[in-house]
Design an enzyme around this catalytic site. Structure first.
Site, mmCIF file in Angstrom:
data_model
loop_
_atom_site.group_PDB
_atom_site.id
_atom_site.type_symbol
_atom_site.label_atom_id
_atom_site.label_comp_id
_atom_site.label_asym_id
_atom_site.label_seq_id
_atom_site.Cartn_x
_atom_site.Cartn_y
_atom_site.Cartn_z
ATOM 1 N N ALA A 144 0.834 -1.201 0.000
ATOM 2 C CA ALA A 144 0.000 0.000 0.000
ATOM 3 C C ALA A 144 0.871 1.254 0.000
ATOM 4 O O ALA A 144 0.654 2.178 -0.795
ATOM 5 C CB ALA A 144 -0.943 -0.004 1.199
ATOM 6 N N LEU A 147 2.564 1.826 -3.295
ATOM 7 C CA LEU A 147 1.584 2.311 -4.270
ATOM 8 C C LEU A 147 1.341 3.808 -4.085
ATOM 9 O O LEU A 147 1.392 4.581 -5.042
ATOM 10 C CB LEU A 147 0.271 1.538 -4.133
ATOM 11 C CG LEU A 147 -0.901 2.050 -4.968
ATOM 12 C CD1 LEU A 147 -0.607 1.898 -6.455
ATOM 13 C CD2 LEU A 147 -2.170 1.302 -4.595
ATOM 14 N N TYR A 148 1.075 4.223 -2.865
ATOM 15 C CA TYR A 148 0.792 5.645 -2.626
ATOM 16 C C TYR A 148 1.997 6.515 -2.969
ATOM 17 O O TYR A 148 1.836 7.602 -3.539
ATOM 18 C CB TYR A 148 0.347 5.870 -1.184
ATOM 19 C CG TYR A 148 -0.935 5.133 -0.844
ATOM 20 C CD1 TYR A 148 -1.988 5.066 -1.751
ATOM 21 C CD2 TYR A 148 -1.077 4.483 0.374
ATOM 22 C CE1 TYR A 148 -3.150 4.379 -1.450
ATOM 23 C CE2 TYR A 148 -2.246 3.804 0.682
ATOM 24 C CZ TYR A 148 -3.278 3.752 -0.230
ATOM 25 O OH TYR A 148 -4.428 3.073 0.061
ATOM 26 N N ARG A 149 3.174 6.066 -2.667
ATOM 27 C CA ARG A 149 4.367 6.847 -3.013
ATOM 28 C C ARG A 149 4.568 6.903 -4.521
ATOM 29 O O ARG A 149 4.980 7.935 -5.062
ATOM 30 C CB ARG A 149 5.605 6.291 -2.323
ATOM 31 C CG ARG A 149 5.594 6.439 -0.809
ATOM 32 C CD ARG A 149 5.406 7.873 -0.357
ATOM 33 N NE ARG A 149 5.755 8.013 1.055
ATOM 34 C CZ ARG A 149 5.284 8.947 1.837
ATOM 35 N NH1 ARG A 149 4.434 9.852 1.376
ATOM 36 N NH2 ARG A 149 5.645 9.003 3.093
#
Length: 183
Positions: A144, A147-149
């Site tokens: 997660a 992904l966000y980075r």
């Protein structure tokens, strides 16, 4: 596998499957999952609601995500707003799409489903920013977080505790629209 846009009635029709995916992805106990059904059902009626789902063979739910316009008076918005300085609140929460849930079943992770769901959810909102919360984790090991980075989410608030959860959370955000999507 196919990615589909969901309207509020679609999420409500598949609520049990969505809650199951949510529980598997977050590691929450069954008693908490029952209470989440009511929250998710109420969220489906919020302004600017957007949802997506990834369906597998036989339309089996592999993942889903949703969000809506974040405004004062909503529980999450008010919790986060209360922890931010005035300038941060004004920038991040004044015109904000709240990414409420984004989950992929653990046995379906690692195939880009989360990235496709996230890109679909964030392509189209009219808001200036998008904000989400996620449990604190090792950024190198957590799918997660990676992904966000990759989607250029930055730290808004770190090591924040929501009432009723003993885990620390990070609040992450980014400006919209997406013009810098990863390839």
């Amino acid at each position: 596998m196919r990615l589909v846009a969901w309207q509020a009635p679609d999420l409500l029709r598949h609520l049990d499957a969505a809650i199951s995916v949510y529980g598997q992805a977050m590691g929450y106990p069954p008693d908490l999952l029952e209470t989440r059904k009511g929250y998710v059902a109420a969220h489906a009626h919020r302004p600017d609601f957007r949802a997506v789902a990834t369906l597998g063979e036989g339309d089996e739910l592999l993942g889903f995500g949703y969000g809506y316009l974040s405004v004062p008076g909503q529980w999450w918005h008010d919790q986060v707003a209360g922890a931010l300085r005035r300038e941060q609140r004004r920038w991040w929460l004044t015109d904000c799409f709240e990414l409420v849930e984004l989950h992929v079943r653990p046995d379906a992770q690692g195939h880009g489903l989360g990235a496709r769901q996230l890109a679909a959810l964030l392509t189209g909102p009219r808001q200036r920013t998008v904000v989400l919360s996620t449990p604190e984790a090792d950024e190198q090991r957590s799918r997660a977080w990676r992904l966000y980075r990759r989607f250029f989410f930055s730290d808004v608030l770190r090591h924040f505790y929501f009432p009723g959860d003993d885990r620390p959370f990070a609040v992450l955000g980014r400006q919209l629209p997406l013009s810098d999507l990863p390839s």
